[in-house]
Design a protein around this motif. Structure first.
Motif, PDB file in Angstrom:
ATOM      1  N   ASP A  10       0.800  -1.234   0.066  1.00 41.48           N
ATOM      2  CA  ASP A  10      -0.122  -0.071   0.046  1.00 41.48           C
ATOM      3  C   ASP A  10       0.886   1.271  -0.204  1.00 41.48           C
ATOM      4  O   ASP A  10       1.710   1.256   0.800  1.00 41.48           O
ATOM      5  CB  ASP A  10      -0.957   0.022   1.217  1.00 41.48           C
ATOM      6  CG  ASP A  10      -1.879  -1.144   1.148  1.00 41.48           C
ATOM      7  OD1 ASP A  10      -1.619  -2.127   0.822  1.00 41.48           O
ATOM      8  OD2 ASP A  10      -3.043  -0.780   1.518  1.00 41.48           O
ATOM      9  N   THR A  11       0.826   2.101  -1.003  1.00 40.20           N
ATOM     10  CA  THR A  11       1.694   3.172  -1.019  1.00 40.20           C
ATOM     11  C   THR A  11       0.838   4.448  -1.496  1.00 40.20           C
ATOM     12  O   THR A  11      -0.314   4.698  -2.330  1.00 40.20           O
ATOM     13  CB  THR A  11       2.531   2.756  -2.336  1.00 40.20           C
ATOM     14  OG1 THR A  11       2.837   1.712  -2.183  1.00 40.20           O
ATOM     15  CG2 THR A  11       3.631   3.884  -2.939  1.00 40.20           C
ATOM     16  N   LEU A  12       1.420   5.720  -0.528  1.00 43.65           N
ATOM     17  CA  LEU A  12       0.913   7.093  -0.817  1.00 43.65           C
ATOM     18  C   LEU A  12       1.975   7.753  -1.380  1.00 43.65           C
ATOM     19  O   LEU A  12       3.300   7.725  -0.952  1.00 43.65           O
ATOM     20  CB  LEU A  12       0.298   7.424   0.525  1.00 43.65           C
ATOM     21  CG  LEU A  12      -0.726   6.930   1.037  1.00 43.65           C
ATOM     22  CD1 LEU A  12      -0.828   7.181   2.510  1.00 43.65           C
ATOM     23  CD2 LEU A  12      -1.960   7.357   0.606  1.00 43.65           C
ATOM     24  N   PHE A  13       1.643   8.770  -2.336  1.00 44.91           N
ATOM     25  CA  PHE A  13       2.552   9.519  -2.979  1.00 44.91           C
ATOM     26  C   PHE A  13       2.260  11.194  -2.453  1.00 44.91           C
ATOM     27  O   PHE A  13       1.043  11.385  -2.547  1.00 44.91           O
ATOM     28  CB  PHE A  13       2.678   9.348  -4.433  1.00 44.91           C
ATOM     29  CG  PHE A  13       3.478   8.160  -4.871  1.00 44.91           C
ATOM     30  CD1 PHE A  13       4.744   8.019  -4.975  1.00 44.91           C
ATOM     31  CD2 PHE A  13       2.497   7.104  -5.260  1.00 44.91           C
ATOM     32  CE1 PHE A  13       5.303   6.833  -5.428  1.00 44.91           C
ATOM     33  CE2 PHE A  13       3.266   6.084  -5.632  1.00 44.91           C
ATOM     34  CZ  PHE A  13       4.266   5.834  -5.686  1.00 44.91           C
ATOM     35  N   PHE A  14       3.289  11.780  -1.896  1.00 44.31           N
ATOM     36  CA  PHE A  14       3.125  13.414  -1.915  1.00 44.31           C
ATOM     37  C   PHE A  14       4.096  14.536  -2.391  1.00 44.31           C
ATOM     38  O   PHE A  14       5.092  13.741  -2.750  1.00 44.31           O
ATOM     39  CB  PHE A  14       3.168  13.532  -0.193  1.00 44.31           C
ATOM     40  CG  PHE A  14       2.228  12.710   0.493  1.00 44.31           C
ATOM     41  CD1 PHE A  14       0.889  13.529   0.894  1.00 44.31           C
ATOM     42  CD2 PHE A  14       2.452  11.525   0.964  1.00 44.31           C
ATOM     43  CE1 PHE A  14       0.069  12.632   1.732  1.00 44.31           C
ATOM     44  CE2 PHE A  14       1.667  10.805   1.687  1.00 44.31           C
ATOM     45  CZ  PHE A  14       0.558  11.394   2.134  1.00 44.31           C
ATOM     46  N   ASP A  15       3.499  15.418  -2.955  1.00 41.51           N
ATOM     47  CA  ASP A  15       4.598  16.335  -3.359  1.00 41.51           C
ATOM     48  C   ASP A  15       5.351  16.847  -2.332  1.00 41.51           C
ATOM     49  O   ASP A  15       4.821  17.405  -1.407  1.00 41.51           O
ATOM     50  CB  ASP A  15       3.710  17.852  -3.941  1.00 41.51           C
ATOM     51  CG  ASP A  15       4.638  18.704  -4.763  1.00 41.51           C
ATOM     52  OD1 ASP A  15       5.719  18.841  -4.429  1.00 41.51           O
ATOM     53  OD2 ASP A  15       4.004  19.328  -5.566  1.00 41.51           O
ATOM     54  N   ALA A  16       6.741  16.569  -2.278  1.00 41.92           N
ATOM     55  CA  ALA A  16       7.463  16.889  -1.342  1.00 41.92           C
ATOM     56  C   ALA A  16       7.637  18.419  -0.996  1.00 41.92           C
ATOM     57  O   ALA A  16       7.951  18.909   0.207  1.00 41.92           O
ATOM     58  CB  ALA A  16       8.926  16.540  -1.565  1.00 41.92           C
ATOM     59  N   THR A  17       7.339  19.483  -1.982  1.00 35.61           N
ATOM     60  CA  THR A  17       7.275  20.835  -1.625  1.00 35.61           C
ATOM     61  C   THR A  17       6.027  21.177  -0.912  1.00 35.61           C
ATOM     62  O   THR A  17       5.896  22.418  -0.735  1.00 35.61           O
ATOM     63  CB  THR A  17       7.531  21.631  -2.760  1.00 35.61           C
ATOM     64  OG1 THR A  17       6.489  21.453  -3.908  1.00 35.61           O
ATOM     65  CG2 THR A  17       8.969  21.119  -3.568  1.00 35.61           C
ATOM     66  N   ASP A  18       5.042  20.384  -1.053  1.00 32.35           N
ATOM     67  CA  ASP A  18       3.650  20.703  -0.586  1.00 32.35           C
ATOM     68  C   ASP A  18       2.919  19.441  -0.336  1.00 32.35           C
ATOM     69  O   ASP A  18       2.088  19.096  -1.125  1.00 32.35           O
ATOM     70  CB  ASP A  18       3.006  21.681  -1.452  1.00 32.35           C
ATOM     71  CG  ASP A  18       1.482  22.164  -0.923  1.00 32.35           C
ATOM     72  OD1 ASP A  18       1.202  21.764   0.275  1.00 32.35           O
ATOM     73  OD2 ASP A  18       0.863  22.663  -1.784  1.00 32.35           O
ATOM     74  N   LEU A  19       2.824  19.075   0.849  1.00 30.14           N
ATOM     75  CA  LEU A  19       2.456  17.678   1.162  1.00 30.14           C
ATOM     76  C   LEU A  19       0.880  17.647   0.954  1.00 30.14           C
ATOM     77  O   LEU A  19       0.107  16.555   0.999  1.00 30.14           O
ATOM     78  CB  LEU A  19       2.637  17.424   2.643  1.00 30.14           C
ATOM     79  CG  LEU A  19       4.146  17.067   2.794  1.00 30.14           C
ATOM     80  CD1 LEU A  19       4.575  16.674   4.295  1.00 30.14           C
ATOM     81  CD2 LEU A  19       4.717  15.773   1.949  1.00 30.14           C
TER      82      LEU A  19
END
Length: 209
Positions: free
Chosen positions: A44-53
């Motif tokens: 199970d995987t989540l991705f976030f923009d590192a500059t704006d979570l």
């Protein structure tokens, strides 16, 4: 098959046990691989923009833009702002789920009965690791279940079925911007997503020195 660019170094090589998790960052252009070491394991995987979570992976936008409910080679993983966060550049499994969601103690009770109430679940792993960068319950929205097989029925329902993966199969993504990646190696014992036997996964990453 994707090719790791010259000058890239192996920046990540870890094994994650079932029920455990991983929190890490991938720089733009970096390649990230999840290996199903023993077969039929759900990652199970989540991705976030590192500059704006707040800018995080969206199953709805991803499905709409690619016109398919399954993820595979070439799929662009989009955020709720419709930004491309990552692209699947290699896939020896064939397809991956983004509809079934992550298991939680509450949903386990609804699906499988009160005897599952205190079994560990992916949501707890997400919260434990996500707290390190300020990710809480409000940020746990859509996720990808790499290697998980969730067929859509003729009437639009979902079923949990035996996996289509096998030992050594892998999926690889390229970060299209700096990313935070949060993974729960699913401990689910109550449906066939892990072949009734949760096993470890391996995480590999390559990016420029």
């Amino acid at each position: 098959m994707s090719v790791i660019s010259l000058g890239a170094r192996t920046a990540l090589d870890v094994v994650v046990q079932p029920g455990d998790g991983h929190l890490g960052t991938i720089p733009a252009g970096g390649e990230f691989r999840i290996v199903d070491l023993h077969g039929n394991q759900a990652a199970d995987t989540l991705f976030f923009d590192a500059t704006d979570l707040r800018n995080r992976y969206s199953a709805m936008d991803t499905i709409r833009e690619q016109g398919s409910v399954y993820l595979t080679l070439g799929s662009q993983l989009r955020s709720q702002r419709n930004d491309v966060l990552a692209t699947i550049t290699d896939d020896t499994c064939g397809r991956h789920d983004t509809l079934g969601g992550a298991c939680a103690q509450e949903s386990n009770v609804v699906r499988y009965g009160m005897h599952t109430r205190h079994q560990h679940a992916c949501r707890e792993t997400f919260l434990r690791y996500g707290a390190q960068v300020g990710l809480g319950p409000r940020e746990l929205t859509h996720n990808i279940n790499f290697f998980m097989n969730v067929p859509v029925t003729a009437d639009g329902g979902l079923t949990f079925a035996d996996g289509v993966s096998a030992p050594g199969k892998y999926v690889q993504v390229r970060a299209e911007r700096d990313l935070v990646v949060l993974i729960s190696n699913c401990p689910q014992l109550n449906n066939p997503c892990n072949g009734w036997n949760p096993t470890p996964i391996q995480l590999l990453g390559w990016w420029q020195q």
